[in-house]
Structure formats: structure tokens, C-alpha cells
Write a protein that holds these residues in place. Sequence first.
Motif, PDB file in Angstrom:
ATOM      1  N   SER A  89       0.800  -1.216   0.000  1.00 33.18           N
ATOM      2  CA  SER A  89       0.000   0.000   0.000  1.00 33.18           C
ATOM      3  C   SER A  89       0.832   1.265   0.000  1.00 33.18           C
ATOM      4  O   SER A  89       0.297   2.340  -0.209  1.00 33.18           O
ATOM      5  CB  SER A  89      -0.912   0.008   1.222  1.00 33.18           C
ATOM      6  OG  SER A  89      -0.122   0.094   2.378  1.00 33.18           O
ATOM      7  N   MET A 147     -17.897   6.960   1.064  1.00 33.74           N
ATOM      8  CA  MET A 147     -17.497   5.930   2.033  1.00 33.74           C
ATOM      9  C   MET A 147     -18.279   6.043   3.338  1.00 33.74           C
ATOM     10  O   MET A 147     -17.993   5.353   4.296  1.00 33.74           O
ATOM     11  CB  MET A 147     -15.993   6.031   2.314  1.00 33.74           C
ATOM     12  CG  MET A 147     -15.114   5.689   1.128  1.00 33.74           C
ATOM     13  SD  MET A 147     -15.420   4.032   0.474  1.00 33.74           S
ATOM     14  CE  MET A 147     -14.894   3.013   1.831  1.00 33.74           C
ATOM     15  N   ASN A 148     -19.283   6.929   3.365  1.00 40.84           N
ATOM     16  CA  ASN A 148     -20.156   7.129   4.521  1.00 40.84           C
ATOM     17  C   ASN A 148     -19.392   7.611   5.751  1.00 40.84           C
ATOM     18  O   ASN A 148     -19.776   7.336   6.882  1.00 40.84           O
ATOM     19  CB  ASN A 148     -20.950   5.854   4.832  1.00 40.84           C
ATOM     20  CG  ASN A 148     -22.134   6.121   5.728  1.00 40.84           C
ATOM     21  OD1 ASN A 148     -22.688   7.212   5.710  1.00 40.84           O
ATOM     22  ND2 ASN A 148     -22.499   5.153   6.534  1.00 40.84           N
ATOM     23  N   CYS A 149     -18.325   8.354   5.523  1.00 39.30           N
ATOM     24  CA  CYS A 149     -17.606   8.953   6.652  1.00 39.30           C
ATOM     25  C   CYS A 149     -18.496   9.967   7.362  1.00 39.30           C
ATOM     26  O   CYS A 149     -18.407  10.146   8.578  1.00 39.30           O
ATOM     27  CB  CYS A 149     -16.332   9.634   6.176  1.00 39.30           C
ATOM     28  SG  CYS A 149     -15.178   8.542   5.316  1.00 39.30           S
ATOM     29  N   ILE A 158      -6.663   6.995   9.533  1.00 40.41           N
ATOM     30  CA  ILE A 158      -7.607   6.513   8.524  1.00 40.41           C
ATOM     31  C   ILE A 158      -7.158   5.162   7.977  1.00 40.41           C
ATOM     32  O   ILE A 158      -7.966   4.243   7.818  1.00 40.41           O
ATOM     33  CB  ILE A 158      -7.750   7.542   7.374  1.00 40.41           C
ATOM     34  CG1 ILE A 158      -8.305   8.856   7.904  1.00 40.41           C
ATOM     35  CG2 ILE A 158      -8.641   6.992   6.269  1.00 40.41           C
ATOM     36  CD1 ILE A 158      -8.243  10.004   6.905  1.00 40.41           C
ATOM     37  N   GLY A 188      -6.997   2.672  11.233  1.00 38.67           N
ATOM     38  CA  GLY A 188      -8.099   2.738  12.184  1.00 38.67           C
ATOM     39  C   GLY A 188      -7.598   3.072  13.579  1.00 38.67           C
ATOM     40  O   GLY A 188      -6.402   3.147  13.826  1.00 38.67           O
ATOM     41  N   PRO A 202     -12.856   2.441  12.019  1.00 38.73           N
ATOM     42  CA  PRO A 202     -12.360   1.275  11.279  1.00 38.73           C
ATOM     43  C   PRO A 202     -11.170   1.635  10.396  1.00 38.73           C
ATOM     44  O   PRO A 202     -10.937   2.797  10.086  1.00 38.73           O
ATOM     45  CB  PRO A 202     -13.565   0.859  10.422  1.00 38.73           C
ATOM     46  CG  PRO A 202     -14.416   2.064  10.326  1.00 38.73           C
ATOM     47  CD  PRO A 202     -14.133   2.918  11.531  1.00 38.73           C
ATOM     48  N   ALA A 203     -10.427   0.625   9.997  1.00 39.80           N
ATOM     49  CA  ALA A 203      -9.287   0.802   9.096  1.00 39.80           C
ATOM     50  C   ALA A 203      -9.788   0.814   7.657  1.00 39.80           C
ATOM     51  O   ALA A 203     -10.481  -0.101   7.233  1.00 39.80           O
ATOM     52  CB  ALA A 203      -8.288  -0.329   9.296  1.00 39.80           C
ATOM     53  N   PHE A 204      -9.438   1.852   6.920  1.00 40.74           N
ATOM     54  CA  PHE A 204      -9.860   1.963   5.530  1.00 40.74           C
ATOM     55  C   PHE A 204      -8.713   1.762   4.554  1.00 40.74           C
ATOM     56  O   PHE A 204      -8.915   1.850   3.347  1.00 40.74           O
ATOM     57  CB  PHE A 204     -10.500   3.336   5.279  1.00 40.74           C
ATOM     58  CG  PHE A 204     -11.882   3.445   5.851  1.00 40.74           C
ATOM     59  CD1 PHE A 204     -12.968   2.935   5.180  1.00 40.74           C
ATOM     60  CD2 PHE A 204     -12.085   4.052   7.075  1.00 40.74           C
ATOM     61  CE1 PHE A 204     -14.243   3.020   5.701  1.00 40.74           C
ATOM     62  CE2 PHE A 204     -13.348   4.153   7.619  1.00 40.74           C
ATOM     63  CZ  PHE A 204     -14.434   3.631   6.923  1.00 40.74           C
ATOM     64  N   THR A 206      -9.257  -0.934   1.927  1.00 43.56           N
ATOM     65  CA  THR A 206     -10.302  -0.626   0.957  1.00 43.56           C
ATOM     66  C   THR A 206      -9.886   0.496   0.011  1.00 43.56           C
ATOM     67  O   THR A 206     -10.071   0.403  -1.194  1.00 43.56           O
ATOM     68  CB  THR A 206     -11.593  -0.197   1.691  1.00 43.56           C
ATOM     69  OG1 THR A 206     -11.958  -1.218   2.607  1.00 43.56           O
ATOM     70  CG2 THR A 206     -12.726   0.049   0.721  1.00 43.56           C
ATOM     71  N   LEU A 207      -9.334   1.560   0.561  1.00 35.90           N
ATOM     72  CA  LEU A 207      -9.025   2.747  -0.240  1.00 35.90           C
ATOM     73  C   LEU A 207      -7.608   2.768  -0.784  1.00 35.90           C
ATOM     74  O   LEU A 207      -7.347   3.449  -1.769  1.00 35.90           O
ATOM     75  CB  LEU A 207      -9.240   4.012   0.609  1.00 35.90           C
ATOM     76  CG  LEU A 207     -10.650   4.248   1.121  1.00 35.90           C
ATOM     77  CD1 LEU A 207     -10.670   5.464   2.033  1.00 35.90           C
ATOM     78  CD2 LEU A 207     -11.600   4.435  -0.038  1.00 35.90           C
ATOM     79  N   VAL A 239      -6.642   7.307   0.791  1.00 37.46           N
ATOM     80  CA  VAL A 239      -6.493   7.886   2.132  1.00 37.46           C
ATOM     81  C   VAL A 239      -5.861   9.269   2.036  1.00 37.46           C
ATOM     82  O   VAL A 239      -6.286  10.202   2.727  1.00 37.46           O
ATOM     83  CB  VAL A 239      -5.680   6.948   3.053  1.00 37.46           C
ATOM     84  CG1 VAL A 239      -5.395   7.609   4.379  1.00 37.46           C
ATOM     85  CG2 VAL A 239      -6.426   5.637   3.261  1.00 37.46           C
TER      86      VAL A 239
END
Length: 170
Positions: free
Chosen positions: A46, A91-93, A127, A130, A136-138, A141-142, A147
Motif C-alpha cells: 500500500s 465511504m459514509n464517513c 484513517i 483505524g 475502522p481501518a480503511f 479498501t481505499l 487515504v
Amino acid sequence: MDLRPVRARGARRRQPRSWPLSAALLLLSGALLSCREQRAPADATSGAPQAVAYESHVTAGDNVPPGGTLRNPHAGDAAVARSGAQLFTAMNCDGCHGPDASGFVGPNLGDGRWRFGGADAEVFMSIFYGRPHGMPAFGGTLGAEGVWSLVTYLRSLPPPPNLPTESWQD
């Protein structure tokens, strides 16, 4: 006196398992387990280091623990901040942090007060990996790029004109 178990008439005698067959099964299972896919840790692919040197931490005897240095590649980029705002909603943050990150169930992210450090690298780590008690850890996903766009968006938020404070006096 004979203490051997009594066998019923006509019952077949059990043959002990052969050791070569058991050993072959054990070797085969070990070989199958060693052939499974070796996966790299999430942070290796990542772009994020395993640890970050937090500028807001107090160090004992001026001995700073080893840590990587992260730099926001999009700092001050208005286009990335706009895409980060869209990602924040997608992402519904805003479900936890409220509209425009102004706070709701989760803390306000635009007031300049941070529990786990407010430098770009520290916000990135919050972010990406997490935090305890609800964040949560993103990162999985991102990815690092997503991020960083969120960090750039959060940095673009103007501070509120009046920051509410809480009285600690009884």
C-alpha cells in the motif's frame, strides 16, 4: 488372572494402522501447508510504513523511536480535496463524522483538535489503520492514494469561527 478385554464370538480382530501410511499422510499434509500462497503484509503493497514518527509525541531523553516519514503528495491541491470530499460522502464517513466532517457520533475533523495527532502523516495513519473505539481501518479498501485524498480534503476544511470549549471546573 487374564486382564485382556473379552472379544465377542465372531468379532473381527482390529488390525493396527501401519506407521508408513500415517507418516506419509503427515508428510503430505506438511507439504500441502508449505505450498500455500505466501501473502505480503497489507502495508507492504500500500505504500504505508509499519510505523510513523509522531511529531506530537513526547519522547524520553530526546530518543525518538524509529519510524517512517510520510509526506502528503497532494498537500494543498484543490482538485484532490474536492475528490476527497466526494470520497468522504461515498465511504459514509459523514455517517459518523457528520456533514462536512463537523462532528456527530465521531469527532469533528475540521476544528484542529486531534486525539491521535493532527499532522498529515498522523491523520493518514488514523484513517489507514483505524483507531480503537470505533474508527475502522480503511487502508485495505481505499489504498494509500484514497487515504491521501481524504487527508487533503480534511486539511482543506476551514476551522469553525468559534470553537466550543468545555469547562473543567465544578
